[in-house]
Design a protein around this motif. Structure first.
Motif, PDB file in Angstrom:
ATOM      1  N   LYS A  39     -11.998  -1.509 -10.949  1.00 47.20           N
ATOM      2  CA  LYS A  39     -11.211  -2.603 -10.399  1.00 47.20           C
ATOM      3  C   LYS A  39     -11.619  -3.907 -11.066  1.00 47.20           C
ATOM      4  CE  LYS A  39     -12.588  -4.401  -6.562  1.00 47.20           C
ATOM      5  NZ  LYS A  39     -13.459  -5.443  -7.189  1.00 47.20           N
TER       6      LYS A  39
ATOM      7  N   TYR B 170     -13.180   5.200 -10.393  1.00 50.48           N
ATOM      8  CA  TYR B 170     -12.267   4.128  -9.986  1.00 50.48           C
ATOM      9  C   TYR B 170     -12.824   2.824 -10.547  1.00 50.48           C
ATOM     10  CZ  TYR B 170      -9.569   1.184  -6.627  1.00 50.48           C
ATOM     11  OH  TYR B 170      -8.733   0.278  -6.023  1.00 50.48           O
TER      12      TYR B 170
ATOM     13  N   GLY C 247      -6.168  -6.371  -7.038  1.00 51.05           N
ATOM     14  CA  GLY C 247      -5.267  -5.229  -7.098  1.00 51.05           C
ATOM     15  C   GLY C 247      -5.121  -4.593  -8.466  1.00 51.05           C
TER      16      GLY C 247
ATOM     17  N   GLY D  55       0.818  -1.213   0.000  1.00 49.86           N
ATOM     18  CA  GLY D  55       0.000   0.000   0.000  1.00 49.86           C
ATOM     19  C   GLY D  55       0.850   1.260   0.000  1.00 49.86           C
TER      20      GLY D  55
ATOM     21  N   GLU E  65      -6.229  -2.127  -0.449  1.00 45.35           N
ATOM     22  CA  GLU E  65      -7.282  -2.042  -1.481  1.00 45.35           C
ATOM     23  C   GLU E  65      -8.643  -1.788  -0.855  1.00 45.35           C
ATOM     24  OE1 GLU E  65      -4.406  -5.012  -3.660  1.00 45.35           O
ATOM     25  OE2 GLU E  65      -5.290  -4.980  -1.668  1.00 45.35           O
ATOM     26  N   SER E  66      -8.949  -2.511   0.222  1.00 42.00           N
ATOM     27  CA  SER E  66     -10.230  -2.324   0.900  1.00 42.00           C
ATOM     28  C   SER E  66     -10.287  -0.969   1.595  1.00 42.00           C
ATOM     29  CB  SER E  66     -10.450  -3.449   1.924  1.00 42.00           C
ATOM     30  OG  SER E  66     -10.537  -4.709   1.286  1.00 42.00           O
TER      31      SER E  66
ATOM     32  N   THR F 169      -6.361  -2.140 -10.704  1.00 44.60           N
ATOM     33  CA  THR F 169      -7.270  -1.018 -10.530  1.00 44.60           C
ATOM     34  C   THR F 169      -6.835   0.173 -11.379  1.00 44.60           C
ATOM     35  OG1 THR F 169      -6.015  -0.067  -8.678  1.00 44.60           O
ATOM     36  CG2 THR F 169      -7.703  -1.714  -8.131  1.00 44.60           C
TER      37      THR F 169
ATOM     38  N   THR G  30     -10.177  -7.599  -2.824  1.00 45.82           N
ATOM     39  CA  THR G  30      -8.719  -7.630  -2.727  1.00 45.82           C
ATOM     40  C   THR G  30      -8.051  -7.649  -4.101  1.00 45.82           C
ATOM     41  OG1 THR G  30      -8.716 -10.052  -2.569  1.00 45.82           O
ATOM     42  CG2 THR G  30      -8.809  -8.813  -0.502  1.00 45.82           C
TER      43      THR G  30
ATOM     44  N   LYS H 137      -2.902   0.727 -11.379  1.00 48.49           N
ATOM     45  CA  LYS H 137      -2.004  -0.038 -10.505  1.00 48.49           C
ATOM     46  C   LYS H 137      -1.860  -1.442 -11.081  1.00 48.49           C
ATOM     47  CE  LYS H 137      -1.391  -2.856  -6.689  1.00 48.49           C
ATOM     48  NZ  LYS H 137      -1.894  -4.210  -6.398  1.00 48.49           N
TER      49      LYS H 137
END
Length: 350
Positions: free
Chosen positions: A140, A138, A183, A92, A207-208, A185, A181, A112
């Protein structure tokens, strides 16, 4: 654009005079790649990133295998910028460092991408499309979208995602997204600039935790279907430690989100439903339990009236809590935040 929040200091190994040689922004897409023990995968992965990406920020998170040195020696792509943490910050922390630099440099969308090769750079365009079209702030990946491919995911990961899925929905407020979870994104840079990078969880919970903070900002989040890809990469996640960390993190964020959204930022009918629902449920359970225990000790039947009071309180409390849940689901952000920010900036300039 709002100035980027501060992050832990990172040392850039690229000489400052090389900035002039960096490719100019065209698409505005930047990739942030946390690098920790990815020596076997990183260079082939960099070679697969397409021309739609303008900048690639590789963040060496004090990797003991020398990922940063390996990139510096072997990467020839002029888009690559290497940032190095002197002390390990966690995945993170590495991502936040990359976010901050991308915002500072003028990126429009930040993707990411993990350095271990699990994520296919070929679907990057699909991931950023909803942001570029103004549908989301955003995006994901969701590895559970195609039910035929779920079997490709290791059983332990499937069980972990199923167990954490509902907790993540409740704590983040995004009831229509799954695979929390994941990743892979993408984030609009104007929204990234509003995030308190220094407060985002530094380890695997990030992430959360990021989803929770996006909800506080009222950002629109959507899932993008993707296939699960697993090879010979090594996971550095300790399952027993993660269960405790994630459970406590979700509980803390749920409490914060409810206080922020229903008592500090606004006070609605849902706020009253929540307070009354919890109060009635607690009263009914406590009142009924105490009288049941007292009657059992005395060897007599609990009066019907006492049973009815407890039952009505419990049922009413549950109904009010379900009503609150329905309101919370309906209150998910629907208007992309970056559009609001752009309109506000245009109004101020005018």
């Amino acid at each position: 654009m709002t100035p980027a929040p501060t992050t832990p200091a990172a040392v850039e190994t690229r000489p400052p005079e090389a900035d002039a040689a960096l490719p100019a922004w065209r698409s505005g897409i930047a990739v942030v790649m946390p690098c920790y023990r990815v020596v076997r995968h990183i260079l082939p992965l960099l070679a697969r990133i397409g021309p739609e990406v303008d900048r690639i920020y590789c963040v060496d998170d004090a990797c003991p295998d020398g990922s940063g040195d390996h990139i510096a020696a072997g990467a020839t792509d002029p888009r690559v910028q290497l940032l190095c943490h002197p002390v390990n910050q966690g995945v993170g922390g590495a991502v936040m460092t990359g976010y901050a630099r991308a915002v500072q440099d003028g990126a429009r969308v930040i993707v990411k991408l993990d350095g271990d090769g699990q994520m296919d750079p070929g679907m990057l365009g699909v991931l950023v499309a909803p942001i570029l079209s103004g549908e989301a702030d955003y995006t994901k990946g969701n590895r559970f979208w195609d039910l035929r491919r779920i079997g490709d995911m290791p059983l332990l990961r499937r069980l972990g995602n199923l167990g954490l899925g509902f907790m993540a929905k409740a704590s983040t407020g995004y009831w229509d997204v799954y695979d929390p979870t994941n990743g892979y994104t993408a984030l609009h840079a104007d929204v990234a600039a509003r995030l308190p990078f220094e407060l985002v969880a530094k380890r695997y919970f990030f992430e959360s935790d990021l989803l929770f903070r996006l909800n506080i900002e009222r950002a629109v989040v959507i899932d993008v279907p993707m296939d699960a890809r697993y090879g010979d990469e090594t996971s550095h996640l300790s399952l027993p430690r993660a269960v405790g960390e994630f459970s406590l993190g979700h509980a803390r964020n749920l409490l914060k989100r409810i206080i922020y959204n229903y008592f500090l930022r606004d006070l609605t009918l849902a706020s009253i439903e929540l307070v009354l629902g919890i109060s009635l449920l607690a009263f009914g359970a406590g009142f009924g339990g105490w009288h049941w225990w007292h009657s059992a000790q005395a060897g007599v039947a609990t009066p019907v009236g006492t049973i009815m009071i407890a039952t009505v309180a419990v049922v009413s409390g549950l109904q009010l809590l379900l009503a609150f849940l329905g309101h919370d689901i309906a209150a998910m952000p629907r208007r992309p935040l970056h559009k609001v920010l752009a309109h506000r900036a245009a109004t101020r300039r005018g």
